[in-house]
Design a protein around this motif. Structure first.
Motif, PDB file in Angstrom:
ATOM      1  N   ALA A   1      55.656  -3.088  14.811  1.00 28.89           N
ATOM      2  CA  ALA A   1      55.384  -4.409  14.234  1.00 28.89           C
ATOM      3  C   ALA A   1      56.150  -5.497  14.991  1.00 28.89           C
ATOM      4  N   ALA A   2      57.379  -5.207  15.385  1.00 28.96           N
ATOM      5  CA  ALA A   2      58.166  -6.185  16.137  1.00 28.96           C
ATOM      6  C   ALA A   2      57.563  -6.418  17.512  1.00 28.96           C
ATOM      7  N   ALA A   3      57.117  -5.351  18.160  1.00 27.63           N
ATOM      8  CA  ALA A   3      56.493  -5.489  19.479  1.00 27.63           C
ATOM      9  C   ALA A   3      55.223  -6.333  19.389  1.00 27.63           C
ATOM     10  N   GLN A   4      54.438  -6.122  18.332  1.00 27.14           N
ATOM     11  CA  GLN A   4      53.218  -6.905  18.155  1.00 27.14           C
ATOM     12  C   GLN A   4      53.547  -8.379  17.891  1.00 27.14           C
ATOM     13  N   ALA A   5      54.550  -8.633  17.074  1.00 30.87           N
ATOM     14  CA  ALA A   5      54.962 -10.006  16.786  1.00 30.87           C
ATOM     15  C   ALA A   5      55.437 -10.706  18.056  1.00 30.87           C
ATOM     16  N   LEU A   6      56.132  -9.968  18.903  1.00 33.34           N
ATOM     17  CA  LEU A   6      56.588 -10.524  20.180  1.00 33.34           C
ATOM     18  C   LEU A   6      55.384 -10.871  21.058  1.00 33.34           C
ATOM     19  N   GLU A   7      54.432  -9.957  21.101  1.00 36.82           N
ATOM     20  CA  GLU A   7      53.218 -10.213  21.881  1.00 36.82           C
ATOM     21  C   GLU A   7      52.465 -11.431  21.339  1.00 36.82           C
ATOM     22  N   ASP A   8      52.497 -11.610  20.020  1.00 38.29           N
ATOM     23  CA  ASP A   8      51.839 -12.748  19.380  1.00 38.29           C
ATOM     24  C   ASP A   8      52.679 -14.026  19.443  1.00 38.29           C
ATOM     25  N   ASP A   9      53.872 -13.931  20.053  1.00 31.93           N
ATOM     26  CA  ASP A   9      54.776 -15.065  20.242  1.00 31.93           C
ATOM     27  C   ASP A   9      55.229 -15.695  18.927  1.00 31.93           C
ATOM     28  N   LEU A  10      55.501 -14.856  17.928  1.00 32.74           N
ATOM     29  CA  LEU A  10      55.966 -15.346  16.634  1.00 32.74           C
ATOM     30  C   LEU A  10      57.471 -15.596  16.659  1.00 32.74           C
ATOM     31  N   PRO A  11      57.930 -16.604  15.934  1.00 32.72           N
ATOM     32  CA  PRO A  11      59.380 -16.736  15.743  1.00 32.72           C
ATOM     33  C   PRO A  11      59.852 -15.636  14.789  1.00 32.72           C
ATOM     34  N   VAL A  12      61.118 -15.318  14.841  1.00 27.99           N
ATOM     35  CA  VAL A  12      61.668 -14.234  14.035  1.00 27.99           C
ATOM     36  C   VAL A  12      61.350 -14.429  12.553  1.00 27.99           C
TER      37      VAL A  12
END
Length: 188
Positions: A138-149
């Motif tokens: 989930a963290a890797a996907q959020a990073l790919e989606d350029d989400l803030p923490v």
């Protein structure tokens, strides 16, 4: 535990903030000194000076070149974490709560949450958090989606834990002037 020390240090003249001295000790040394008794192992998310950081734990650099923000460090640490839980803290807060891991873990397990984050009574402190290791994807996907923490935390249903009794523990140092002010306040 993962200490997030991968920033550019723009507001401290390009210096590596975690290695800057503060009243005779580096920031990384101060953070490790407070938290090492709360955790089993230490990961340090740093994009430079790996040899210096290696004295304190296993160093992980962000994938790719450059500086990708704290979620890159969190995602990388979750991918390399061998424990059931991962505590994250920023390197620029020299006095984190001495019971941070225990309080976050107790709240997360009581509420059956996969993640818990500190709240200082005014606002969420998104880098002071505890995550189940199963959140790596989930963290890797959020990073790919350029989400803030904080947006990623919202998306995974992160539990906020009240630390208003220790709000001063979340003060971070962003400029050389703030370093000097901290030293003046704590020299008394």
């Amino acid at each position: 535990m993962a200490i997030l020390a991968g920033g550019e240090g723009r507001r401290v003249g390009g210096n590596d903030k975690g290695l800057l001295p503060l009243a005779g000790k580096s920031l990384i040394e101060r953070v490790v000194g407070v938290l090492k008794a709360q955790v089993g192992s230490i990961l340090i998310c740093a994009n430079r000076h790996a040899d210096e950081y290696a004295r304190f734990g296993k160093v992980l650099a962000d994938a790719g070149q450059g500086f990708h923000g704290p979620l890159a460090g969190i995602a990388n640490a979750l991918a390399h974490n061998a424990a059931d839980w991962l505590l994250t803290v920023p390197v620029d807060a020299p006095s984190p709560p001495r019971d941070l891991a225990g309080r976050l873990h107790a709240a997360a397990t009581a509420e059956r949450a996969d993640a818990a984050v500190a709240h200082d009574g005014v606002r969420r402190q998104p880098l002071f958090a505890l995550y189940r290791s199963g959140l790596a994807q989930a963290a890797a996907q959020a990073l790919e989606d350029d989400l803030p923490v904080y947006r990623w935390q919202d998306g995974i249903g992160t539990l906020e834990v009240d630390f208003s009794d220790q709000a001063q523990c979340f003060a971070n140092l962003n400029t050389l002037e703030e370093f000097r002010e901290w030293e003046t306040r704590h020299a008394r």
